[in-house]
Design an enzyme around this catalytic site. Structure first.
Site, mmCIF file in Angstrom:
data_model
loop_
_atom_site.group_PDB
_atom_site.id
_atom_site.type_symbol
_atom_site.label_atom_id
_atom_site.label_comp_id
_atom_site.label_asym_id
_atom_site.label_seq_id
_atom_site.Cartn_x
_atom_site.Cartn_y
_atom_site.Cartn_z
ATOM 1 N N ARG A 193 0.822 -1.261 0.010
ATOM 2 C CA ARG A 193 -0.055 0.000 0.131
ATOM 3 C C ARG A 193 1.107 1.210 -0.065
ATOM 4 O O ARG A 193 1.760 1.234 0.930
ATOM 5 C CB ARG A 193 -0.936 0.052 1.119
ATOM 6 C CG ARG A 193 -1.699 1.270 1.277
ATOM 7 C CD ARG A 193 -2.863 1.178 2.360
ATOM 8 N NE ARG A 193 -3.879 0.447 1.699
ATOM 9 C CZ ARG A 193 -5.144 0.638 2.158
ATOM 10 N NH1 ARG A 193 -5.582 1.522 2.926
ATOM 11 N NH2 ARG A 193 -5.995 0.031 1.324
ATOM 12 N N HIS A 221 -6.705 0.707 -6.917
ATOM 13 C CA HIS A 221 -7.022 -0.144 -6.032
ATOM 14 C C HIS A 221 -7.607 -1.371 -6.460
ATOM 15 O O HIS A 221 -8.839 -1.705 -6.297
ATOM 16 C CB HIS A 221 -8.152 0.628 -4.908
ATOM 17 C CG HIS A 221 -8.207 0.073 -3.805
ATOM 18 N ND1 HIS A 221 -7.533 -0.960 -3.006
ATOM 19 C CD2 HIS A 221 -8.894 0.487 -2.534
ATOM 20 C CE1 HIS A 221 -7.680 -0.990 -1.673
ATOM 21 N NE2 HIS A 221 -8.617 -0.252 -1.288
ATOM 22 N N GLN A 258 -9.874 -4.069 -4.191
ATOM 23 C CA GLN A 258 -11.239 -3.154 -3.816
ATOM 24 C C GLN A 258 -12.086 -3.512 -4.833
ATOM 25 O O GLN A 258 -13.312 -3.712 -4.841
ATOM 26 C CB GLN A 258 -10.949 -1.689 -3.427
ATOM 27 C CG GLN A 258 -12.372 -1.133 -3.076
ATOM 28 C CD GLN A 258 -13.030 -1.545 -1.879
ATOM 29 O OE1 GLN A 258 -12.305 -1.558 -0.647
ATOM 30 N NE2 GLN A 258 -14.252 -2.099 -1.784
ATOM 31 N N ASP A 275 -16.617 7.736 -3.138
ATOM 32 C CA ASP A 275 -15.718 7.589 -2.196
ATOM 33 C C ASP A 275 -15.300 8.801 -1.452
ATOM 34 O O ASP A 275 -15.824 10.013 -1.745
ATOM 35 C CB ASP A 275 -14.303 7.078 -2.982
ATOM 36 C CG ASP A 275 -13.230 6.621 -2.393
ATOM 37 O OD1 ASP A 275 -13.281 6.584 -1.061
ATOM 38 O OD2 ASP A 275 -11.877 6.784 -2.770
ATOM 39 N N CYS A 300 -16.235 2.080 -0.982
ATOM 40 C CA CYS A 300 -15.125 1.248 -0.434
ATOM 41 C C CYS A 300 -14.783 1.319 0.922
ATOM 42 O O CYS A 300 -14.198 0.453 1.727
ATOM 43 C CB CYS A 300 -13.857 1.537 -1.059
ATOM 44 S SG CYS A 300 -13.341 3.239 -0.855
ATOM 45 N N ARG A 330 -14.068 -8.486 0.408
ATOM 46 C CA ARG A 330 -12.281 -7.992 0.587
ATOM 47 C C ARG A 330 -11.870 -9.477 0.759
ATOM 48 O O ARG A 330 -10.969 -9.944 0.127
ATOM 49 C CB ARG A 330 -12.011 -7.182 1.332
ATOM 50 C CG ARG A 330 -12.675 -5.773 0.782
ATOM 51 C CD ARG A 330 -11.741 -5.052 -0.500
ATOM 52 N NE ARG A 330 -10.473 -5.242 -0.203
ATOM 53 C CZ ARG A 330 -9.520 -4.236 0.138
ATOM 54 N NH1 ARG A 330 -10.360 -3.123 0.746
ATOM 55 N NH2 ARG A 330 -8.450 -4.221 0.059
HETATM 56 N N1 NVA Z 1 -9.423 6.823 -2.108
HETATM 57 C C1 NVA Z 1 -9.236 6.561 -0.683
HETATM 58 C C2 NVA Z 1 -9.632 5.093 -0.786
HETATM 59 C C3 NVA Z 1 -9.333 4.573 0.629
HETATM 60 C C4 NVA Z 1 -9.480 3.006 0.579
HETATM 61 C C5 NVA Z 1 -7.745 6.806 -0.282
HETATM 62 O O1 NVA Z 1 -6.939 6.640 -1.200
HETATM 63 O O2 NVA Z 1 -7.723 7.055 0.756
HETATM 64 N N1 CP Z 2 -11.194 -0.026 1.519
HETATM 65 C C1 CP Z 2 -10.062 -0.188 2.096
HETATM 66 O O1 CP Z 2 -9.115 -0.181 1.451
HETATM 67 O O2 CP Z 2 -9.982 0.074 3.208
HETATM 68 P P1 CP Z 2 -8.909 0.248 4.104
HETATM 69 O O3 CP Z 2 -8.055 1.756 4.192
HETATM 70 O O4 CP Z 2 -9.261 0.356 5.781
HETATM 71 O O5 CP Z 2 -7.854 -0.788 4.107
#
Ligand code: NVA
Ligand code: CP
Length: 316
Positions: free
Chosen positions: A109, A136, A139, A232, A272, A300
Site C-alpha cells: 500500500r 485499488h 477493492q 468515495d 469502499c 474483500r
Molecule cells: N480513495 C481513498 C480510498 C481508501 C480505501 C484513499 O486513497 O484514501
Molecule cells: N477500502 C479499504 O481499502 O479500506 P482500508 O483503507 O481500511 O484498507
C-alpha cells in the site's frame, strides 16, 4: 477450467486480468466463501508467507489479507515502512530483491503507483497492489464480485460514480471496459480522473468494443437510471492538507436520498470505506436500503483469498 501459469504474475491494476480470469477468480472466491460459512478449512497456502508493506494506514486491507492468509494455512507479516529500512532510504528495488528471498508474495500500500510497479519489477515473487494513489484493484474486484452476487452480471448495466476522480474512480474506469458496463463519472472541475487512465480505457474500448465511460459535472445526470451508485471520500490518504479546499469544491456532490431517488428503484449503493458520514454520503444512504457496503467490505476477504491462491500457487 484450470489455467496453469508459467510466469510470475502481479496484480497492480485491473489491466493485469482479463474478463475470463476475473470470472474464474470469482468462482473460486464464491467456493471459498461458502466453505468458510460451512466451517470447512481450506489450507491451500500452508507454509506460505505474505509480506504486507504499508506506507499508508488501513483497516480492511490489512485485516482481510492477514485473516485470509491465516485461514488458508499461511502467515502474513505486517511491515510498516516506518519500521523497516525502506523508511530510512533503502531502495524499493533492493527491498524487493531481499524480501523475495523470504516471502512467497508481497502486498504493497503506497503513494505513487510507480512504487508498486518498481516493487513488482524487482521482486521475484508476485506483487499485489493494496492501494496506490492511482489504483485499488483488490477493492474493485470485491465490488464487482459483490454486484454479481446481488444482481448478476454487470455487463450492459449503468453505473454512476459521484465524487473525486481518484484511485477508486480510476479502478472503476478500467473495470467498466473489462466487464462491459456503462460508467458515468460526475466530478467537480479540477477533480476529473487522470487523462492517462481515461485514454488507456479508450484504447481498450476500441479493441474490445465493450463498456463505455462518460464524464459530467452533474451528479443527477450521472445517477439518472443507474443500477449502481458509487462514491468515495473527497479527501484521500495523503490529501489531508487540502481538506478545506476540497470540501468547498465538492459541495453539491454528496450522495443523499434525494440523489439516490434518481437511480433505479432497486439500485445498489457502494462505498469502499472508510466513509466520512455527512460529507460524501449521508448516513441515511450508507445505512439505507440500497447500501451493500458491509457485504462489500466482507467480500474483500473472500476475493483476496482467491487472489492469493491464484498468484502464489500460479493457477486459476
Ligand atoms: N480513495 C481513498 C480510498 C481508501 C480505501 C484513499 O486513497 O484514501
Ligand atoms: N477500502 C479499504 O481499502 O479500506 P482500508 O483503507 O481500511 O484498507
Amino acid at each position: 477450467m484450470t489455467t496453469t501459469l508459467n510466469k510470475k504474475r502481479d496484480l497492480l491494476s485491473l489491466s493485469d486480468l482479463d474478463a475470463v480470469e476475473i470470472q474464474l477468480l470469482f468462482k473460486r472466491a464464491a467456493v471459498l466463501k461458502q466453505s468458510l460459512k460451512e466451517g470447512h478449512a481450506t489450507r491451500t497456502l500452508e507454509g506460505r508467507t505474505l509480506g504486507m508493506l504499508f506506507e499508508k494506514p488501513s483497516t480492511r486491507t490489512r485485516v482481510s489479507f492477514e485473516v485470509g492468509m491465516f485461514q488458508l494455512g499461511g502467515h502474513a507479516l505486517f511491515l510498516s515502512s516506518k519500521e523497516i529500512q525502506l523508511g530510512r532510504g533503502e531502495t524499493i528495488s533492493d527491498s524487493a530483491r531481499v524480501l523475495s528471498r523470504y516471502l512467497d508474495a508481497l502486498m504493497i500500500r503506497t503513494f505513487a503507483h510507480e512504487n508498486a510497479v518498481t516493487l513488482a519489477q524487482f521482486a521475484t515473487v508476485p506483487v499485489i497492489n493494496g492501494l496506490s494513489d492511482h489504483f485499488h484493484p483488490c477493492q474493485i474486484l470485491a465490488d464487482l464480485f459483490t454486484y454479481q452476487e446481488k444482481r448478476g452480471m454487470l455487463e450492459g448495466r449503468k453505473v454512476a460514480f459521484v465524487g473525486d476522480g481518484n484511485n477508486m474512480a480510476h479502478s472503476w474506469i478500467l473495470a467498466s471496459i473489462k466487464v462491459g458496463c456503462h460508467l458515468t463519472l460526475a466530478c467537480p472541475v479540477n477533480y476529473d480522473p487522470d487523462p492517462r487512465v481515461l485514454s488507456l480505457a479508450q484504447q481498450q474500448q476500441a479493441r474490445t468494443g465493450s463498456g463505455s465511460v462518460a464524464l459530467t459535472r452533474n451528479p443527477r445526470e450521472a445517477v439518472a437510471g443507474a443500477d449502481l451508485v458509487i462514491t468515495d471520500t473527497w479527501i484521500s490518504m495523503g490529501q489531508e492538507q487540502e481538506r478545506q479546499r476540497r470540501l468547498r469544491a465538492f459541495h453539491g456532490f454528496q450522495v443523499d436520498q434525494k440523489l439516490m431517488r434518481e437511480a433505479k428503484k432497486d439500485a445498489l449503493f457502494m462505498h469502499c470505506l472508510p466513509a466520512h458520514r455527512e460529507e460524501e454520503v449521508t448516513s441515511e444512504v450508507l445505512d439505507g436500503e440500497h447500501s451493500v457496503v458491509w457485504d462489500e467490505a466482507e467480500n474483500r476477504l473472500h476475493v483476496q483469498k482467491a487472489i492469493l491462491e491464484w498468484l502464489i500457487l500460479g493457477r486459476l
